[in-house]
Design a protein around this motif. Structure first.
Motif, PDB file in Angstrom:
ATOM      1  N   LEU A   1       0.795  -1.038   0.045  1.00  0.00           N
ATOM      2  CA  LEU A   1      -0.006  -0.179   0.098  1.00  0.00           C
ATOM      3  C   LEU A   1       0.960   1.304   0.000  1.00  0.00           C
ATOM      4  O   LEU A   1       0.560   2.252  -0.554  1.00  0.00           O
ATOM      5  CB  LEU A   1      -0.859   0.080   1.283  1.00  0.00           C
ATOM      6  N   SER A   2       2.183   1.025   0.551  1.00  0.00           N
ATOM      7  CA  SER A   2       3.085   2.350   0.367  1.00  0.00           C
ATOM      8  C   SER A   2       4.321   1.775  -0.067  1.00  0.00           C
ATOM      9  O   SER A   2       4.915   0.702   0.678  1.00  0.00           O
ATOM     10  CB  SER A   2       2.919   2.959   1.470  1.00  0.00           C
ATOM     11  N   GLU A   3       5.177   2.188  -0.713  1.00  0.00           N
ATOM     12  CA  GLU A   3       6.358   1.491  -1.425  1.00  0.00           C
ATOM     13  C   GLU A   3       7.403   2.070  -0.503  1.00  0.00           C
ATOM     14  O   GLU A   3       8.465   1.451  -0.376  1.00  0.00           O
ATOM     15  CB  GLU A   3       6.610   2.196  -2.845  1.00  0.00           C
ATOM     16  N   ALA A   4       7.319   2.968   0.302  1.00  0.00           N
ATOM     17  CA  ALA A   4       8.244   3.490   1.276  1.00  0.00           C
ATOM     18  C   ALA A   4       8.612   2.386   2.152  1.00  0.00           C
ATOM     19  O   ALA A   4       9.612   2.596   2.823  1.00  0.00           O
ATOM     20  CB  ALA A   4       7.789   4.728   1.941  1.00  0.00           C
ATOM     21  N   TYR A   5       7.683   1.295   2.546  1.00  0.00           N
ATOM     22  CA  TYR A   5       7.909   0.327   3.601  1.00  0.00           C
ATOM     23  C   TYR A   5       8.199  -0.723   2.935  1.00  0.00           C
ATOM     24  O   TYR A   5       8.150  -1.847   3.513  1.00  0.00           O
ATOM     25  CB  TYR A   5       6.523   0.147   4.370  1.00  0.00           C
ATOM     26  N   GLU A   6       8.539  -0.921   1.574  1.00  0.00           N
ATOM     27  CA  GLU A   6       9.002  -2.300   1.119  1.00  0.00           C
ATOM     28  C   GLU A   6      10.185  -2.900   1.660  1.00  0.00           C
ATOM     29  O   GLU A   6       9.629  -4.168   2.062  1.00  0.00           O
ATOM     30  CB  GLU A   6       9.413  -1.915  -0.561  1.00  0.00           C
TER      31      GLU A   6
ATOM     32  N   GLY B   1      10.998  -2.816   4.922  1.00  0.00           N
ATOM     33  CA  GLY B   1      10.357  -3.261   6.175  1.00  0.00           C
ATOM     34  C   GLY B   1       9.437  -4.410   5.958  1.00  0.00           C
ATOM     35  O   GLY B   1       9.688  -5.358   6.804  1.00  0.00           O
ATOM     36  N   VAL B   2       8.834  -4.144   5.318  1.00  0.00           N
ATOM     37  CA  VAL B   2       7.805  -5.407   4.597  1.00  0.00           C
ATOM     38  C   VAL B   2       8.424  -6.750   4.436  1.00  0.00           C
ATOM     39  O   VAL B   2       7.811  -7.621   4.848  1.00  0.00           O
ATOM     40  CB  VAL B   2       6.751  -4.956   3.481  1.00  0.00           C
ATOM     41  N   ARG B   3       9.316  -6.405   3.532  1.00  0.00           N
ATOM     42  CA  ARG B   3      10.164  -7.784   3.097  1.00  0.00           C
ATOM     43  C   ARG B   3      10.536  -8.549   4.456  1.00  0.00           C
ATOM     44  O   ARG B   3      10.571  -9.631   4.650  1.00  0.00           O
ATOM     45  CB  ARG B   3      11.197  -7.415   2.151  1.00  0.00           C
ATOM     46  N   ALA B   4      11.158  -7.668   5.204  1.00  0.00           N
ATOM     47  CA  ALA B   4      11.783  -8.171   6.516  1.00  0.00           C
ATOM     48  C   ALA B   4      10.966  -8.884   7.386  1.00  0.00           C
ATOM     49  O   ALA B   4      11.026  -9.887   7.956  1.00  0.00           O
ATOM     50  CB  ALA B   4      12.624  -7.065   6.985  1.00  0.00           C
ATOM     51  N   ALA B   5       9.848  -8.072   7.692  1.00  0.00           N
ATOM     52  CA  ALA B   5       8.914  -8.627   8.696  1.00  0.00           C
ATOM     53  C   ALA B   5       8.002 -10.065   8.060  1.00  0.00           C
ATOM     54  O   ALA B   5       7.929 -10.750   8.857  1.00  0.00           O
ATOM     55  CB  ALA B   5       7.582  -7.691   8.617  1.00  0.00           C
ATOM     56  N   LEU B   6       8.024  -9.901   6.823  1.00  0.00           N
ATOM     57  CA  LEU B   6       7.312 -11.326   6.296  1.00  0.00           C
ATOM     58  C   LEU B   6       8.473 -12.273   5.913  1.00  0.00           C
ATOM     59  O   LEU B   6       7.879 -13.559   5.725  1.00  0.00           O
ATOM     60  CB  LEU B   6       6.666 -10.973   4.866  1.00  0.00           C
ATOM     61  N   ALA B   7       9.629 -12.122   6.249  1.00  0.00           N
ATOM     62  CA  ALA B   7      10.601 -13.166   5.882  1.00  0.00           C
ATOM     63  C   ALA B   7      10.352 -14.753   6.605  1.00  0.00           C
ATOM     64  O   ALA B   7      10.450 -15.698   5.665  1.00  0.00           O
ATOM     65  CB  ALA B   7      11.890 -12.696   6.159  1.00  0.00           C
ATOM     66  N   PRO B   8      10.023 -14.351   7.780  1.00  0.00           N
ATOM     67  CA  PRO B   8       9.706 -15.940   8.463  1.00  0.00           C
ATOM     68  C   PRO B   8       8.494 -16.717   7.673  1.00  0.00           C
ATOM     69  O   PRO B   8       8.262 -17.625   8.123  1.00  0.00           O
ATOM     70  CB  PRO B   8       9.416 -15.707   9.889  1.00  0.00           C
ATOM     71  N   TYR B   9       7.692 -15.990   7.352  1.00  0.00           N
ATOM     72  CA  TYR B   9       6.392 -16.523   6.991  1.00  0.00           C
ATOM     73  C   TYR B   9       6.589 -16.915   5.099  1.00  0.00           C
ATOM     74  O   TYR B   9       5.421 -17.466   4.990  1.00  0.00           O
ATOM     75  CB  TYR B   9       5.482 -15.653   6.990  1.00  0.00           C
ATOM     76  N   VAL B  10       7.331 -16.120   4.670  1.00  0.00           N
ATOM     77  CA  VAL B  10       7.281 -16.455   3.243  1.00  0.00           C
ATOM     78  C   VAL B  10       8.028 -17.728   2.754  1.00  0.00           C
ATOM     79  O   VAL B  10       8.786 -18.143   3.213  1.00  0.00           O
ATOM     80  CB  VAL B  10       7.790 -15.250   2.537  1.00  0.00           C
ATOM     81  N   THR B  11       7.371 -18.296   1.749  1.00  0.00           N
ATOM     82  CA  THR B  11       7.874 -19.630   1.396  1.00  0.00           C
ATOM     83  C   THR B  11       7.708 -19.571  -0.149  1.00  0.00           C
ATOM     84  O   THR B  11       6.883 -19.202  -0.883  1.00  0.00           O
ATOM     85  CB  THR B  11       7.236 -21.085   1.663  1.00  0.00           C
ATOM     86  N   GLY B  12       9.167 -20.125  -0.784  1.00  0.00           N
ATOM     87  CA  GLY B  12       9.071 -19.969  -2.296  1.00  0.00           C
ATOM     88  C   GLY B  12       9.276 -18.618  -2.860  1.00  0.00           C
ATOM     89  O   GLY B  12       9.442 -17.370  -2.045  1.00  0.00           O
ATOM     90  N   GLU B  13       9.197 -18.310  -4.385  1.00  0.00           N
ATOM     91  CA  GLU B  13       9.228 -17.005  -4.712  1.00  0.00           C
ATOM     92  C   GLU B  13       7.959 -16.412  -4.478  1.00  0.00           C
ATOM     93  O   GLU B  13       6.984 -16.779  -4.278  1.00  0.00           O
ATOM     94  CB  GLU B  13       9.477 -17.263  -6.289  1.00  0.00           C
ATOM     95  N   VAL B  14       8.151 -14.918  -4.469  1.00  0.00           N
ATOM     96  CA  VAL B  14       7.224 -14.040  -4.448  1.00  0.00           C
ATOM     97  C   VAL B  14       7.126 -12.799  -5.337  1.00  0.00           C
ATOM     98  O   VAL B  14       8.298 -12.518  -5.671  1.00  0.00           O
ATOM     99  CB  VAL B  14       6.931 -13.415  -2.895  1.00  0.00           C
ATOM    100  N   THR B  15       6.081 -12.263  -5.305  1.00  0.00           N
ATOM    101  CA  THR B  15       5.940 -11.050  -6.493  1.00  0.00           C
ATOM    102  C   THR B  15       5.678 -10.092  -5.521  1.00  0.00           C
ATOM    103  O   THR B  15       4.788 -10.152  -4.600  1.00  0.00           O
ATOM    104  CB  THR B  15       5.138 -11.211  -7.500  1.00  0.00           C
TER     105      THR B  15
END
Length: 272
Positions: A40-45, A47-61
């Motif tokens: 919703l805001s590119e400024a937090y990209e 931080g968002v990637r870092a926060a979701l890192a433990p939950y993401v599996t495989g490739e994401v867009t």
């Protein structure tokens, strides 16, 4: 970098994880089914990637949110008081049982008699938790769906195998005997539960304008006697509910989401 918080949408972790600021404002979400992070805001990209890192599996867009569907728009405009999605299994029983327990404890000395509604509540929670576990297989579930008057449908499940109206039976280790339309649990008087289950499905079909199959979910039966010829009513032990995840061929994912958006609106049911 401001600390971001990750929370699931819906029960059992849901199929979507929301990323928000400490003040509660959402900045992104991760859809596990599509493998997409919507910003919703590119400024937090970062931080968002870092926060979701433990939950993401495989490739994401990663990118801006997709154009909302009709079901997304219906959800966004739904008033919280009309949204049935937050209902817990046995929602209507929680307040009644807890309130009566407090009143009895204030009036009586010694140990009060067990409230039979607690067994019913436990059964609905057990079935509800099993149904919520189907989320990863593309199912959406509502609990304690209100109908006009005091009537309720215990659970409505919408998924690849169609729409189910689920009525719960608390067996608690007792024998359950089915003789259409009656169901006898232990030594209790038989009740026309199959007739009630069919009625639930008929009303759900009318509300949602689609086919709905009645299901009787029996929790912890000591023995379950099911006669042949119950083709219209599916009888399941609570431990068999996960097997629904293997069924499909009726509804596409978009159809599931559209029906769920309609079903979660309280007004859909109160118009019956």
């Amino acid at each position: 970098m401001t600390a971001l918080r990750v929370t699931p949408a819906g029960r059992g972790g849901g199929h979507r994880l929301w990323v928000s600021l400490p003040d509660g404002r959402d900045v992104a979400w991760y859809d596990r089914d599509s493998g997409r992070i919507s910003l919703l805001s590119e400024a937090y990209e970062d931080g968002v990637r870092a926060a979701l890192a433990p939950y993401v599996t495989g490739e994401v867009t990663v990118g801006p949110p997709p154009v909302p569907t009709a079901s997304d728009l219906a959800r966004l405009t739904l008033h919280p008081d009309d949204d049935l999605a937050p209902n817990r299994p046995g929602e209507a029983l929680h307040a009644a049982v807890d309130g009566d327990s407090r009143r009895r404890s204030g009036r009586l000395r010694g140990l009060p008699r067990p409230d039979p509604r607690r067994a019913e509540l436990a059964a609905q929670q057990r079935v509800g938790d099993a149904l919520d576990g189907l989320d990863a297989a593309g199912w959406r579930v509502l609990h304690c769906v209100p109908l006009p008057g005091a009537a309720l449908i215990d659970h409505v499940a919408i998924g690849p195998a169609g729409v189910l109206a689920v009525r719960t039976v608390a067996a608690r280790g007792r024998r359950v005997r089915i003789a259409d339309p009656a169901v006898a649990t232990g030594r209790a008087e038989p009740e026309p539960l199959l007739r009630w289950a069919r009625r639930d499905a008929e009303r759900a079909a009318h509300a949602l304008a689609t086919a709905v199959r009645p299901v009787l979910a029996v929790t912890d039966p000591g023995r379950l006697d099911v006669p042949a010829g119950l083709g219209d009513v599916r009888v399941l032990r609570d431990g068999e509910i996960p097997s629904l995840a293997r069924l499909g061929g009726v509804l596409k994912p978009a159809d599931v989401e559209a029906l769920y958006a309609t079903a979660r609106d309280r007004r859909t049911w109160l118009r019956l």
